[in-house]
Design a protein around this motif. Structure first.
Motif, PDB file in Angstrom:
ATOM      1  N   LEU A  27     -18.319  -7.432 -82.961  1.00  0.00           N
ATOM      2  CA  LEU A  27     -17.109  -8.223 -82.735  1.00  0.00           C
ATOM      3  C   LEU A  27     -16.106  -8.018 -83.865  1.00  0.00           C
ATOM      4  N   ALA A  28     -16.593  -7.890 -85.096  1.00  0.00           N
ATOM      5  CA  ALA A  28     -15.707  -7.627 -86.225  1.00  0.00           C
ATOM      6  C   ALA A  28     -15.073  -6.244 -86.104  1.00  0.00           C
ATOM      7  N   GLU A  31     -12.408  -6.524 -83.527  1.00  0.00           N
ATOM      8  CA  GLU A  31     -11.273  -7.229 -84.117  1.00  0.00           C
ATOM      9  C   GLU A  31     -10.386  -6.267 -84.901  1.00  0.00           C
ATOM     10  N   TRP A  34      -8.480  -4.176 -82.426  1.00  0.00           N
ATOM     11  CA  TRP A  34      -7.419  -4.966 -81.805  1.00  0.00           C
ATOM     12  C   TRP A  34      -6.235  -5.129 -82.758  1.00  0.00           C
ATOM     13  N   ARG A  35      -6.513  -5.396 -84.029  1.00  0.00           N
ATOM     14  CA  ARG A  35      -5.428  -5.555 -85.004  1.00  0.00           C
ATOM     15  C   ARG A  35      -4.650  -4.249 -85.181  1.00  0.00           C
ATOM     16  N   PHE A  60     -15.904 -10.957 -76.875  1.00  0.00           N
ATOM     17  CA  PHE A  60     -14.576 -10.903 -77.473  1.00  0.00           C
ATOM     18  C   PHE A  60     -13.556 -11.569 -76.556  1.00  0.00           C
ATOM     19  N   HIS A  64     -11.320 -14.754 -77.446  1.00  0.00           N
ATOM     20  CA  HIS A  64      -9.881 -14.498 -77.572  1.00  0.00           C
ATOM     21  C   HIS A  64      -9.255 -14.223 -76.198  1.00  0.00           C
ATOM     22  N   ARG A  67      -5.860 -12.488 -75.720  1.00  0.00           N
ATOM     23  CA  ARG A  67      -5.678 -11.089 -76.125  1.00  0.00           C
ATOM     24  C   ARG A  67      -6.114 -10.087 -75.053  1.00  0.00           C
TER      25      ARG A  67
END
Length: 198
Positions: A27-28, A31, A34-35, A60, A64, A67
């Motif tokens: 998940l990190a 992330e 996604w960023r 995820f 979120h 997103r």
């Protein structure tokens, strides 16, 4: 289509090892991706994942929902804790917990797995995923899948209170479904078009 493809840590061309694999680590990683995309103006994405990538995508999306416009997941790994402990058996599972690592092997993977994976999966119970999930999703699953039990994926689709979760079950399909890529794309495109996303 604009797309971004990546390997989780410990997979493919990414660095890192499998011993530190956890759902939280995946998940990190997602992330960070996604960023990277959000910084380039792509703040809402469609996720496409297979196996643990599919399970990560579902989580995820649940965490979120603003997103993710849709999820397209092949044999999403749900209830991994149960499957891994059944694979290990009681004695080896106890040894795994005590030593902190086990050598995992199946037809796709040969790698050491840390007990942290089990501990982390326990912190992400299916009931929480079901309660939080609110993203349109197409789940593509084979009944001959020896890695992800099809009934687990079907159970998620049936029990999820959110009603825009569809399941396509291939009676003769395996875990990867690589022998029917054209059909997978057809189903995915149809799903996205039906929701006005194409």
């Amino acid at each position: 289509f604009g797309f971004c493809s990546f390997d989780f840590q410990g997979h493919g061309e990414s660095g890192g090892g499998m011993e530190g694999l956890t759902l939280s680590r995946n998940l990190a990683d997602l992330e960070l991706v996604w960023r990277f995309l959000a910084d380039r103006g792509h703040r809402r994405v469609c996720l496409l994942g297979s196996s643990m990538g599919g399970g990560t995508g579902l989580w995820f999306s649940a965490l979120h929902p603003e997103r993710v416009v849709a999820g397209l997941h092949i044999a999403p790994a749900l209830e991994m804790e149960r499957g891994l402990l059944a694979w290990a058996g009681p004695e080896r599972a106890q040894a795994w917990e005590e030593s902190g690592v086990i050598d995992f092997k199946n037809e796709f993977v040969l790698a050491p797995l840390g007990w942290g994976l089990i501990a982390d999966l326990r912190a992400h119970p299916m009931e929480d995923l079901l309660a939080r999930y609110r993203t349109p999703a197409l789940l593509l699953q084979g009944k001959r899948d020896a890695t992800v039990p099809w009934k687990t994926v079907a159970d998620f689709a049936v029990r999820c209170p959110y009603e825009e979760v569809e399941l396509h079950l291939f009676a003769d399909g395996d875990h990867r479904l690589t022998d029917r890529k054209e059909r997978l794309w057809e189903l995915m495109l149809e799903f996205l078009k039906g929701r006005g996303l194409l």
